[in-house]
Design a protein around this motif. Structure first.
Motif, PDB file in Angstrom:
ATOM      1  N   LYS A 126     -12.919  -2.663   5.555  1.00 51.79           N
ATOM      2  CA  LYS A 126     -14.078  -2.611   6.453  1.00 51.79           C
ATOM      3  C   LYS A 126     -15.375  -2.716   5.660  1.00 51.79           C
ATOM      4  O   LYS A 126     -16.284  -3.471   6.032  1.00 51.79           O
ATOM      5  CB  LYS A 126     -14.034  -1.330   7.279  1.00 51.79           C
ATOM      6  CG  LYS A 126     -15.160  -1.202   8.292  1.00 51.79           C
ATOM      7  CD  LYS A 126     -14.919  -0.045   9.256  1.00 51.79           C
ATOM      8  CE  LYS A 126     -14.855   1.285   8.580  1.00 51.79           C
ATOM      9  NZ  LYS A 126     -14.738   2.414   9.552  1.00 51.79           N
ATOM     10  N   CYS A 127     -15.467  -1.982   4.565  1.00 50.76           N
ATOM     11  CA  CYS A 127     -16.687  -1.998   3.749  1.00 50.76           C
ATOM     12  C   CYS A 127     -16.919  -3.359   3.110  1.00 50.76           C
ATOM     13  O   CYS A 127     -18.070  -3.758   2.873  1.00 50.76           O
ATOM     14  CB  CYS A 127     -16.611  -0.930   2.664  1.00 50.76           C
ATOM     15  SG  CYS A 127     -16.691   0.766   3.289  1.00 50.76           S
ATOM     16  N   GLN A 179      -0.109   7.257   1.173  1.00 46.00           N
ATOM     17  CA  GLN A 179      -1.293   8.116   1.096  1.00 46.00           C
ATOM     18  C   GLN A 179      -2.587   7.320   0.966  1.00 46.00           C
ATOM     19  O   GLN A 179      -3.685   7.887   1.078  1.00 46.00           O
ATOM     20  CB  GLN A 179      -1.166   9.090  -0.081  1.00 46.00           C
ATOM     21  CG  GLN A 179      -1.177   8.433  -1.452  1.00 46.00           C
ATOM     22  CD  GLN A 179       0.214   8.062  -1.933  1.00 46.00           C
ATOM     23  OE1 GLN A 179       1.131   7.907  -1.125  1.00 46.00           O
ATOM     24  NE2 GLN A 179       0.368   7.933  -3.244  1.00 46.00           N
ATOM     25  N   ASP A 180      -2.475   6.001   0.735  1.00 46.90           N
ATOM     26  CA  ASP A 180      -3.666   5.188   0.521  1.00 46.90           C
ATOM     27  C   ASP A 180      -4.021   4.289   1.709  1.00 46.90           C
ATOM     28  O   ASP A 180      -4.960   3.484   1.612  1.00 46.90           O
ATOM     29  CB  ASP A 180      -3.477   4.306  -0.721  1.00 46.90           C
ATOM     30  CG  ASP A 180      -3.407   5.115  -2.000  1.00 46.90           C
ATOM     31  OD1 ASP A 180      -4.018   6.201  -2.052  1.00 46.90           O
ATOM     32  OD2 ASP A 180      -2.729   4.669  -2.953  1.00 46.90           O
ATOM     33  N   GLU A 224     -10.471   1.456   5.023  1.00 50.30           N
ATOM     34  CA  GLU A 224     -11.897   1.694   4.830  1.00 50.30           C
ATOM     35  C   GLU A 224     -12.477   0.687   3.838  1.00 50.30           C
ATOM     36  O   GLU A 224     -13.594   0.175   4.035  1.00 50.30           O
ATOM     37  CB  GLU A 224     -12.132   3.113   4.328  1.00 50.30           C
ATOM     38  CG  GLU A 224     -13.599   3.497   4.200  1.00 50.30           C
ATOM     39  CD  GLU A 224     -14.342   3.521   5.518  1.00 50.30           C
ATOM     40  OE1 GLU A 224     -15.581   3.405   5.499  1.00 50.30           O
ATOM     41  OE2 GLU A 224     -13.680   3.660   6.580  1.00 50.30           O
ATOM     42  N   GLY A 225     -11.718   0.380   2.796  1.00 52.00           N
ATOM     43  CA  GLY A 225     -12.182  -0.611   1.832  1.00 52.00           C
ATOM     44  C   GLY A 225     -12.344  -1.981   2.437  1.00 52.00           C
ATOM     45  O   GLY A 225     -13.345  -2.673   2.186  1.00 52.00           O
ATOM     46  N   GLY A 252      -5.452   4.864   4.637  1.00 56.30           N
ATOM     47  CA  GLY A 252      -6.812   5.059   5.126  1.00 56.30           C
ATOM     48  C   GLY A 252      -7.848   4.480   4.186  1.00 56.30           C
ATOM     49  O   GLY A 252      -8.823   3.849   4.618  1.00 56.30           O
ATOM     50  N   LYS A 253      -7.633   4.665   2.875  1.00 60.55           N
ATOM     51  CA  LYS A 253      -8.556   4.114   1.889  1.00 60.55           C
ATOM     52  C   LYS A 253      -8.552   2.582   1.936  1.00 60.55           C
ATOM     53  O   LYS A 253      -9.598   1.937   1.794  1.00 60.55           O
ATOM     54  CB  LYS A 253      -8.176   4.588   0.491  1.00 60.55           C
ATOM     55  CG  LYS A 253      -8.304   6.086   0.274  1.00 60.55           C
ATOM     56  CD  LYS A 253      -7.804   6.469  -1.110  1.00 60.55           C
ATOM     57  CE  LYS A 253      -7.818   7.973  -1.319  1.00 60.55           C
ATOM     58  NZ  LYS A 253      -7.262   8.343  -2.653  1.00 60.55           N
ATOM     59  N   ALA A 254      -7.357   2.006   2.087  1.00 56.96           N
ATOM     60  CA  ALA A 254      -7.255   0.549   2.141  1.00 56.96           C
ATOM     61  C   ALA A 254      -8.003  -0.001   3.346  1.00 56.96           C
ATOM     62  O   ALA A 254      -8.742  -0.996   3.244  1.00 56.96           O
ATOM     63  CB  ALA A 254      -5.784   0.134   2.192  1.00 56.96           C
ATOM     64  N   VAL A 270       0.840  -1.200   0.000  1.00 56.41           N
ATOM     65  CA  VAL A 270       0.000   0.000   0.000  1.00 56.41           C
ATOM     66  C   VAL A 270       0.873   1.248   0.000  1.00 56.41           C
ATOM     67  O   VAL A 270       1.869   1.323   0.743  1.00 56.41           O
ATOM     68  CB  VAL A 270      -0.921  -0.001   1.246  1.00 56.41           C
ATOM     69  CG1 VAL A 270      -1.763   1.268   1.289  1.00 56.41           C
ATOM     70  CG2 VAL A 270      -1.814  -1.235   1.244  1.00 56.41           C
ATOM     71  N   TYR A 304      -6.671   6.096  11.839  1.00 57.53           N
ATOM     72  CA  TYR A 304      -7.856   5.534  11.199  1.00 57.53           C
ATOM     73  C   TYR A 304      -8.613   4.564  12.112  1.00 57.53           C
ATOM     74  O   TYR A 304      -9.514   3.870  11.651  1.00 57.53           O
ATOM     75  CB  TYR A 304      -7.437   4.823   9.907  1.00 57.53           C
ATOM     76  CG  TYR A 304      -6.630   5.711   9.001  1.00 57.53           C
ATOM     77  CD1 TYR A 304      -7.218   6.779   8.334  1.00 57.53           C
ATOM     78  CD2 TYR A 304      -5.253   5.517   8.846  1.00 57.53           C
ATOM     79  CE1 TYR A 304      -6.469   7.622   7.521  1.00 57.53           C
ATOM     80  CE2 TYR A 304      -4.500   6.347   8.033  1.00 57.53           C
ATOM     81  CZ  TYR A 304      -5.118   7.399   7.379  1.00 57.53           C
ATOM     82  OH  TYR A 304      -4.377   8.233   6.583  1.00 57.53           O
TER      83      TYR A 304
END
Length: 286
Positions: free
Chosen positions: A56-57, A46-47, A53-54, A49-51, A43, A76
């Motif tokens: 988790k979703c 900068q990604d 969150e993804g 948090g997105k990783a 990862v 996060y």
């Protein structure tokens, strides 16, 4: 077999290509009959948090966090276990509905590994001041190592960690010393919690020898590991007849603690250990 019901656990870091975490966790899932799968993902910083969150979703069970994101991961988390909060680093995330809970199993891993050393006095030189070093410092303090000498390439970070130790784990004495210098008094154990020795992060020429040249050094714990081989620091220690333990042991023991968090079950530690050994042999690294 992976099915539509298989649950995911991830490893997030950079690099991750060397990691034995997928090997040992997938072996543990098979041993316990759990329909779960462990995958590693490289990862970009900068990604992160997105990783998370993804994952988790997508309904993932959780994730392990490795270098260089253990401190950054705090940003996060919705909840923090007390020790993760205290040391300011997360290496294990458990997703509970809409919430991400951060834990630090590195502390358990280092504590258990420290018990493998029999030295004349419980004084340690700790190299590093990042997330892994903070967990190692806490483990040293909880196991009664005193004093702890902290050395880091960025001296201010070493000073900050030394100052934090009393708050983190009631360590009565810790002090920062300049990078590359030996403590001013006998210090039998050296703990490397930097990334030096990992991938292309090479030790400065002559530094391992300088650190280990002190006749009072009796043990080395290197949190870095190289599958099927030894790190340059461990190799240098062995050549000097110093008892040295590589990061595989810490990886295994922290992994067992993470497995319990992911599954609520005791980890099959022997199977996890043998899976790592078998993988290195099959891949010509042992």
């Amino acid at each position: 077999m992976i099915t539509a019901a298989t649950r995911l656990v991830a490893l997030l870091g950079d690099p991750v290509g060397h990691s034995l975490s997928p090997v040992m966790h997938n072996a543990a899932f098979r041993e316990t009959g759990l329909d779960m799968c462990y995958l590693a993902f490289e990862v970009n910083p900068q990604d992160l948090g997105k990783a998370l969150e993804g994952l988790k979703c997508l309904g993932a069970v959780g994730a392990n966090i490795t270098v260089p994101f253990k401190e950054r991961a705090l940003l996060y988390m919705d909840r923090l276990a007390p020790e993760a909060d205290a040391v300011g680093a997360v290496n294990t995330v458990v997703f509970e509905g809409k919430h991400a809970s951060g834990h630090n199993t590195d502390i358990d891993g280092v504590r258990e590994t420290l018990r493998m050393f029999r030295v004349s006095r419980k004084s340690a030189l700790l190299l590093g001041a990042g997330g892994a070093a903070r967990a190692a410092a806490c483990a040293l303090g909880k196991e009664g190592w005193d004093p702890i000498w902290v050395s880091n390439r960025h001296h201010k970070r070493a000073e900050q960690l030394a100052d934090d130790l009393a708050r983190i784990c009631n360590t009565p004495f810790a002090v920062a010393i300049p990078w590359g210098e030996r403590p001013p008094e006998p210090c039998p154990l050296v703990v490397n919690a930097t990334s030096l020795g990992l991938g292309e992060a090479e030790w400065p020429e002559g530094l391992p020898g300088k650190i280990l040249s002190d006749e009072n050094v009796e043990g080395v714990l290197d949190l870095v590991y190289t599958p099927g081989a030894v790190t340059s620091l461990v190799e240098a220690a062995i050549k000097r007849g110093i008892h040295a333990v590589g990061g595989e042991e810490v990886l295994l023991r922290q992994g067992a603690s993470a497995f319990r968090l992911f599954t609520g079950m005791e980890a099959p530690v022997d199977r996890m250990r043998s899976s790592m050994r078998d993988w290195t042999v099959r891949n010509g690294r042992g």
